[in-house]
Design an enzyme around this catalytic site. Structure first.
Site, PDB file in Angstrom:
ATOM      1  N   ARG A  47       0.797  -1.380   0.109  1.00 18.53           N
ATOM      2  CA  ARG A  47      -0.094  -0.363   0.428  1.00 18.53           C
ATOM      3  C   ARG A  47       0.958   1.467   0.126  1.00 18.53           C
ATOM      4  O   ARG A  47       1.687   1.328   0.354  1.00 18.53           O
ATOM      5  CB  ARG A  47      -0.955  -0.312   0.873  1.00 18.53           C
ATOM      6  CG  ARG A  47      -0.456  -0.850   2.038  1.00 18.53           C
ATOM      7  CD  ARG A  47       0.031  -0.616   3.460  1.00 18.53           C
ATOM      8  NE  ARG A  47       0.724   0.939   3.512  1.00 18.53           N
ATOM      9  CZ  ARG A  47       1.603   1.759   3.629  1.00 18.53           C
ATOM     10  NH1 ARG A  47       2.540   1.488   3.588  1.00 18.53           N
ATOM     11  NH2 ARG A  47       0.929   3.355   3.657  1.00 18.53           N
ATOM     12  N   GLY A  48       0.212   2.745  -0.111  1.00 17.50           N
ATOM     13  CA  GLY A  48       1.265   3.389  -0.156  1.00 17.50           C
ATOM     14  C   GLY A  48       1.162   3.962  -1.855  1.00 17.50           C
ATOM     15  O   GLY A  48       1.283   2.830  -2.475  1.00 17.50           O
ATOM     16  N   ARG A  87      -7.767  -0.345  -6.681  1.00 19.37           N
ATOM     17  CA  ARG A  87      -7.379   1.275  -5.945  1.00 19.37           C
ATOM     18  C   ARG A  87      -7.787   2.390  -6.581  1.00 19.37           C
ATOM     19  O   ARG A  87      -7.036   3.246  -6.946  1.00 19.37           O
ATOM     20  CB  ARG A  87      -6.547   1.036  -5.096  1.00 19.37           C
ATOM     21  CG  ARG A  87      -6.634  -0.639  -4.785  1.00 19.37           C
ATOM     22  CD  ARG A  87      -5.998  -0.166  -2.503  1.00 19.37           C
ATOM     23  NE  ARG A  87      -6.381   0.361  -1.693  1.00 19.37           N
ATOM     24  CZ  ARG A  87      -5.904   1.486  -0.717  1.00 19.37           C
ATOM     25  NH1 ARG A  87      -4.707   0.512  -0.820  1.00 19.37           N
ATOM     26  NH2 ARG A  87      -6.677   2.294   0.378  1.00 19.37           N
ATOM     27  N   ASP A 232      -1.995  10.652  -1.539  1.00 24.46           N
ATOM     28  CA  ASP A 232      -2.372   9.531  -1.991  1.00 24.46           C
ATOM     29  C   ASP A 232      -2.804  10.522  -3.847  1.00 24.46           C
ATOM     30  O   ASP A 232      -2.583   9.762  -4.531  1.00 24.46           O
ATOM     31  CB  ASP A 232      -3.353   9.097  -2.111  1.00 24.46           C
ATOM     32  CG  ASP A 232      -2.970   7.948  -1.041  1.00 24.46           C
ATOM     33  OD1 ASP A 232      -2.800   8.536  -0.331  1.00 24.46           O
ATOM     34  OD2 ASP A 232      -2.875   6.810  -1.240  1.00 24.46           O
TER      35      ASP A 232
END
Lengths: 340, 340
Positions: A47-48, A87, A232
């Protein structure tokens, strides 16, 4: 150095540290096809924002390296689509997929895998370099022995390596400033308590973990010199989507005169979006809030609302730290000029 | 009605719902001596400012009812001291102990237990009545179908019964307003996700649980009509200590023009304290942050900072809802007049 994402050229496998298991277990998953890569992104093995982009790039390499019974090009196109659905918020994902697709278009049949792998490696190496530059640029904003509050994990694990927000904190360490870090535990997935704490231990930076509710009272008592977070997606006006809870921290910082910094590579900036309202906010499953490590917390039948990100308006951000330079308000102009 | 604290006159036992086990298990502990009562308060078998005061009162009854080999009066004095050391922030504890001591002083040897028990029951019944009055008073501040955000648990479990902040929400229900509740899960001990959710289910009020970081973005989207919390101690100027995270919510509410209400009985107001800075803030053990339900979350060797409460300055509070009336700023005068 932490290497959360590594492609093994000998075996055509993508090796990912399983970040769901950290800090208690250090497990590396070996992925051979894009479908598993897509699931790994969805399930937050990795993630990230920058790390998601890099991982997806390697997923496209796998789609061509290990196409199974499928046509390589067809499989690439299917992978491109599937990975783009994993995502919605982190723009680095789409930015990286676009770069890979451009490479795909330009390359001839035979050198396809090599060209794609080269491009994916380039995306990763550029990201690590960008992080180190952010570290140097950001350290210049900090005073001696700064007490820095950070949210979620914007470290080596969230990137190709080194980190964005943690990159700035590491830059402060390397500049001899002796930083201390307040680590927001970051519910619901506790990336602060688990991942940021783990990374800070690795690099030897002192820290304490706090629940998010403790941040404003620390600020009121003068215990926070700066807040530094990752991002993000950043709109063209500087509005910034980041892990849920970031917006509240920015409000707290504003109320106490604490500077609020966002550290992100230019690949996190979405020039197509005028402002933050257009950023899609992923809603994740209720179980992330209602359960923890498989243990039910809430009563049976209780419901939760679980947005994964929020948007911090540009007027609450003092600086956006990029690899090119430190951007200052008004961000529209500075952001546009950073891409010149 | 939920009855978290009940004294059994036949057996001289204090019956406490073990709130650490809710919502998954409903267990009742039977305590026979003040030392166990003190430990139950420290370990948060029972919590919430009014409930702590009531429980400690019964603890003093037990010190006289079951003195063991000790002299009753000596045992009472030891119990008074021990119970006063359990938790420093909630002023209702000291207020209740003072009332019980006054009763102790006035009563003759033979009727001692009866007088103390009568006073403890009176403290509990007064609290329940006060909650119902707060419910009625607070409901008048709310519009139809209000979306109310609350923090921690200020419900029946935190009081003699009915609740302070939840009392206001129940008052809204009883007034036909059809409230909906956003339940802040409230780290580290998750009293929102566990206790408030459990109570709201019992009384049939619809709700969703959120992580604390989600509150400000809900406010930004117009999804919160009011924030209502309880209080652990209110200074004479209106500054209010409450569960860690309350101050941040008040800042969020201020930034979005959302009214912020504190619901508390007059017994929570500490007239001896001019302002909030003088309120002692309990620091609890690190394990509450670093572990959950016995599972380690953070890496070995990681440290945490775990203040249990914070102070919301009076200027961020729109109204303090008491059993006597709804107080408005400037609170100094209104608070003083409420005690007339």
């Amino acid at each position: 150095m932490i290497e959360p994402i590594r492609y093994d050229r000998e075996t055509d496998k993508l090796l990912l540290i399983d970040q769901r298991k950290l800090p208690l277990k250090h497990e590396v998953l070996e992925l051979t096809n894009y479908k598993d890569v897509a699931r790994a992104i969805e399930n937050m093995v990795v993630r990230g924002a920058p790390a998601i982009g890099i991982t997806a790039s390697y997923g496209l390499v796998l789609s061509v390296a290990n196409p199974g019974s499928k046509d390589r090009k067809e499989n690439f196109r299917a992978a491109r689509e599937r990975l783009g659905e994993t995502r919605p918020t982190a723009v680095n994902l789409f930015w990286a997929l676009d770069r890979m697709e451009e490479t795909f278009r330009r390359s001839k049949g035979k050198g396809l895998k090599g060209s794609l792998l080269e491009e994916a490696e380039r995306i990763k190496q550029e990201d690590i370099r960008a992080n180190r530059e952010m570290g140097k640029n950001g350290a210049q904003l900090l005073k001696d022995e700064p007490q820095i509050l950070t949210h979620c994990n914007a470290g080596g694990l969230a990137t190709g390596g080194y980190g964005t927000a943690l990159g700035v904190i590491r830059g402060a360490l390397e500049a001899g400033l002796e930083p201390f870090v307040w680590v927001d535990e970051t519910r619901p997935r506790l990336q602060g308590a688990k991942l940021t704490a783990w990374e800070l231990k690795q690099v030897g930076i002192p820290f304490k973990i706090i629940v998010e509710g403790a941040a404003p009272s620390l600020m009121a008592r003068g215990k926070v010199d700066a807040v530094v977070t990752g991002a993000d997606r950043i709109a063209a006006n500087g509005d910034t989507a980041n892990k849920i809870g970031t917006y509240g921290l920015a409000l707290d910082a504003e109320a106490h005169g604490v500077p609020f910094y966002v550290a992100a590579p230019l690949s996190t900036i979405d020039l197509d979006l005028e402002k933050g309202q257009g950023i899609p906010i992923e809603e994740r499953k209720e179980a992330e809030v209602l359960e923890l490590e498989g243990t039910r917390l809430a009563p049976e039948g209780a419901k939760a609302y679980n947005p994964a990100f929020d948007v911090t308006p540009a007027n609450l951000i003092d600086h956006i730290i990029t690899e090119r330079k430190v951007l200052s308000p008004p961000f529209e102009e500075e952001i546009a000029s950073a891409f010149d």
